[in-house]
Design a protein around this motif. Structure first.
Motif, PDB file in Angstrom:
ATOM      1  N   GLY A 412     -68.536 -25.448 -44.200  1.00 20.11           N
ATOM      2  CA  GLY A 412     -68.232 -26.520 -43.264  1.00 20.11           C
ATOM      3  C   GLY A 412     -67.056 -27.366 -43.693  1.00 20.11           C
ATOM      4  O   GLY A 412     -66.979 -28.549 -43.332  1.00 20.11           O
ATOM      5  N   VAL A 413     -66.141 -26.788 -44.447  1.00 18.66           N
ATOM      6  CA  VAL A 413     -64.955 -27.519 -44.933  1.00 18.66           C
ATOM      7  C   VAL A 413     -63.736 -26.970 -44.190  1.00 18.66           C
ATOM      8  O   VAL A 413     -63.558 -25.746 -44.064  1.00 18.66           O
ATOM      9  CB  VAL A 413     -64.773 -27.344 -46.451  1.00 18.66           C
ATOM     10  N   THR A 414     -62.897 -27.885 -43.707  1.00 24.96           N
ATOM     11  CA  THR A 414     -61.675 -27.490 -43.003  1.00 24.96           C
ATOM     12  C   THR A 414     -60.606 -27.135 -44.026  1.00 24.96           C
ATOM     13  O   THR A 414     -60.245 -27.942 -44.895  1.00 24.96           O
ATOM     14  CB  THR A 414     -61.172 -28.632 -42.113  1.00 24.96           C
ATOM     15  N   GLY A 452     -65.487 -32.146 -45.000  1.00 25.85           N
ATOM     16  CA  GLY A 452     -64.257 -32.539 -45.681  1.00 25.85           C
ATOM     17  C   GLY A 452     -63.107 -31.609 -45.362  1.00 25.85           C
ATOM     18  O   GLY A 452     -63.232 -30.656 -44.593  1.00 25.85           O
ATOM     19  N   THR A 453     -62.003 -31.887 -45.979  1.00 28.53           N
ATOM     20  CA  THR A 453     -60.780 -31.123 -45.717  1.00 28.53           C
ATOM     21  C   THR A 453     -60.121 -30.724 -47.029  1.00 28.53           C
ATOM     22  O   THR A 453     -60.052 -31.520 -47.968  1.00 28.53           O
ATOM     23  CB  THR A 453     -59.785 -31.952 -44.878  1.00 28.53           C
ATOM     24  N   VAL A 469     -52.330 -28.952 -53.821  1.00 31.60           N
ATOM     25  CA  VAL A 469     -53.690 -28.678 -53.355  1.00 31.60           C
ATOM     26  C   VAL A 469     -54.416 -30.019 -53.303  1.00 31.60           C
ATOM     27  O   VAL A 469     -54.673 -30.641 -54.343  1.00 31.60           O
ATOM     28  CB  VAL A 469     -54.423 -27.701 -54.283  1.00 31.60           C
ATOM     29  N   ALA A 470     -54.762 -30.457 -52.090  1.00 27.87           N
ATOM     30  CA  ALA A 470     -55.399 -31.767 -51.899  1.00 27.87           C
ATOM     31  C   ALA A 470     -56.734 -31.581 -51.206  1.00 27.87           C
ATOM     32  O   ALA A 470     -56.884 -30.751 -50.296  1.00 27.87           O
ATOM     33  CB  ALA A 470     -54.492 -32.682 -51.073  1.00 27.87           C
ATOM     34  N   ASP A 471     -57.721 -32.359 -51.650  1.00 32.95           N
ATOM     35  CA  ASP A 471     -59.057 -32.307 -51.024  1.00 32.95           C
ATOM     36  C   ASP A 471     -59.547 -33.719 -50.796  1.00 32.95           C
ATOM     37  O   ASP A 471     -59.022 -34.688 -51.337  1.00 32.95           O
ATOM     38  CB  ASP A 471     -60.032 -31.509 -51.886  1.00 32.95           C
ATOM     39  N   GLN A 528     -62.850 -40.358 -52.665  1.00 35.53           N
ATOM     40  CA  GLN A 528     -61.772 -40.173 -51.703  1.00 35.53           C
ATOM     41  C   GLN A 528     -61.076 -38.824 -51.841  1.00 35.53           C
ATOM     42  O   GLN A 528     -60.461 -38.346 -50.898  1.00 35.53           O
ATOM     43  CB  GLN A 528     -60.729 -41.285 -51.843  1.00 35.53           C
ATOM     44  N   GLY A 529     -61.125 -38.215 -53.013  1.00 33.72           N
ATOM     45  CA  GLY A 529     -60.543 -36.899 -53.149  1.00 33.72           C
ATOM     46  C   GLY A 529     -59.567 -36.811 -54.309  1.00 33.72           C
ATOM     47  O   GLY A 529     -59.321 -37.778 -55.036  1.00 33.72           O
TER      48      GLY A 529
END
Length: 545
Positions: A412-414, A452-453, A469-471, A528-529
């Motif tokens: 379920g992660v974009t 999340g993304t 690479v950001a999450d 926040q990531g």
């Protein structure tokens, strides 16, 4: 016996200054002595020539005995020196003598303690004045006998003739007169007749162009030596003052050198005891100050080294503990399930199959752990062959994202990808770069919750090519950021990253980054990531870094 450096420096300064002062003083004293003696020689030589001309005038009949005697005695009084007139045979023809004063005392000039060699009875003196006599023998010596003021023959016959050769100790003067010939001479030596050091000047006597004798002037050096002694005392007093001042200055300078050395000694002792926070005072901008600053830099470097060594040692212990734990867990599971199957505890085929599947998964996990350990060891030891070629980082990133789309969809992660246009190739190893992208993307998906993304981007500019690479996952605590690249380091202390991984992924990623000469940057906020930015230089792979 231990002598401090300060005392050594102070003693060296004093010795050097004393030697310099002694050398300068001795040289100055010699120059002064030579200068004054040379001046006296010139003065006495001029007076000797003047006396010779007067004596020649007596022989020529221009003056009488009284005038000659007065002149010679005046020269004695003027120069404080004895005047002798001798012929070629060293017969004393005339000499100045001491005069009796009113108080019947002897007037001693220039330190002379003895009367002249003509101290004979009054009957021996020539008419016209005390202390003058003449010799009727020899060539031209009786020119004045035909004058009206000449002494009667009977009186002259009573006169005593004095020959210097008859006086013990005057051989040196005779030898000097004989060796000088027709020239003037001057000599300083111990006078055997007057028993003191004297300057003797001799000028030839030539009444008719022929040398008939010599005029000798004897000047005592006792007064001059006394004057020199005063100068020596003044020089010694001034030298003593200079030495005392030098002691004070040298002590100040020595203490200025020793003080920072003592400070450095204290710092070195503290460092030997394990205290690297102390600092030496660099008070001067010279070699000693440079040494102090170097010691301070050494203390800081040692502090960093010890800190890193302690951290490395801790990581080594943690590594052993983590490897032991990571190996023990699957081995324990394998052994337990295997024993359960062997002793017949598990009889159900379905349960046995489940145990087989668990044993297989743990075996795969154990195999993965060992492979990653070997891979990391090879990367760290630079033993792995890294074949490089022009590769497209953008294409590698796009392919890896495609492989992870199903996994991200299941969680379920974009998952998105942003590849810029015209991204150039870089020089690198395609397999290792793909491994790097897999590690970063796998971590991002593990710790990003549903909804999340995760975004993968590749950009390029004048500074190089960037993989981003950001999450929007749980983030990494600020205190953990410096250690995320270490082996087996996990940020699951607060149960935010309980992924069950080996903890070797980012350590391997760091080695791949270093092999490609790239730079890494990580920013993260809890809740926040996290953003990983890997920047590859435009020149591509930098080997042997």
């Amino acid at each position: 016996m231990r002598i401090s450096l300060q005392h050594k420096l102070l003693g060296s300064f004093i010795i050097v200054v004393t030697l310099v002062l002694a050398s300068v003083s001795a040289g100055a004293a010699l120059l002064i002595r030579e200068y004054f003696i040379a001046g006296k020689q010139r003065e006495f030589t001029a007076k000797a020539y003047e006396t010779a001309r007067v004596v020649e005038g007596y022989y020529a009949g221009r003056i009488n005995y009284v005038q000659l005697a007065g002149f010679i005695n005046n020269i004695d009084s003027l120069l404080s020196a004895r005047v002798w007139v001798v012929d070629n045979s060293m017969n004393l023809m005339a000499a100045s003598e001491e005069r009796e004063l009113a108080a019947n005392t002897l007037h001693h000039r220039g330190g002379m303690r003895k009367k002249g060699p003509m101290g004979a009875p009054a009957s021996c003196n020539m008419p016209g004045g005390p202390g003058m006599m003449h010799h009727r023998q020899g060539q031209g010596m009786m020119r004045g006998a035909d004058r009206q003021d000449a002494a009667p023959e009977s009186s002259a016959e009573q006169n005593h003739v004095h020959n210097l050769a008859d006086i013990q100790g005057l051989e040196l003067i005779g030898q000097q007169v004989q060796s000088a010939g027709d020239g003037a001479w001057a000599k300083t030596f111990y006078h055997p007749y007057y028993e003191e050091n004297m300057l003797v000047v001799g000028v030839p006597l030539k009444p008719e162009g022929q040398t008939l004798g010599t005029v000798l002037i004897h000047a005592p050096l006792a007064g001059f030596d006394g004057f020199l002694n005063q100068i020596y005392w003044y020089i010694a007093a001034a030298g003593t003052v200079v030495v005392l001042i030098t002691v004070c200055i040298a002590n100040y300078l020595a203490s200025g050198i020793i003080r920072p050395l003592r400070s450095m000694q204290a710092v070195a002792s503290a460092m030997a005891g394990g205290n690297y926070s102390v600092q030496a005072k660099a008070e001067t901008n010279d070699e000693v100050g440079d040494l102090s600053r170097s010691l301070n830099s050494l203390a800081k470097a040692l502090a960093v080294f010890v800190s890193n060594a302690e951290k490395t040692d801790k990581l080594r212990r943690d590594f052993v503990a983590n490897v032991s734990h990571e190996l023990r867990t699957p081995l324990t599971i394998l052994r337990g399930y295997n024993e359960a199957l062997l002793d017949g505890t598990v009889s159900s085929p379905e349960l046995a199959m489940k145990y087989y599947q668990i044993m297989r998964d743990e075996t795969v996990r154990l195999e993965k752990l060992i492979a990653e350990l070997l891979d990391l060891s090879q990367l760290e030891a630079r033993t792995a062959e890294l074949e490089t070629e022009p590769v497209s980082l953008a294409e590698i990133a796009a392919n890896i994202v495609t492989l992870f789309r199903q996994r991200s969809a299941e969680k379920g992660v974009t998952l998105t990808v942003d590849i810029g246009r015209g991204i150039p190739d870089i020089t690198g190893n395609g397999n290792r770069l793909a491994q790097l992208v897999v590690i970063l993307l796998d971590n991002a998906l593990k710790f990003t919750p549903a909804g999340g993304t995760v975004k993968v981007s590749v950009t390029a500019d004048a500074n190089g090519e960037r993989l981003i690479v950001a999450d929007t996952g749980a983030g990494i605590p600020a205190e953990d950021l410096p250690y995320i690249w270490e082996r087996f380091y996990k940020t699951d202390k607060a149960h935010t990253r309980t992924d069950g991984g080996t903890g070797l992924g980012l350590a391997i990623a760091k080695e791949i980054i270093n092999l490609h000469g790239a730079a890494s940057e990580v920013s993260s906020k809890v809740g926040q990531g996290t953003v990983f930015i890997i920047t590859f230089p435009n020149k591509g792979l930098l080997a042997d870094r």
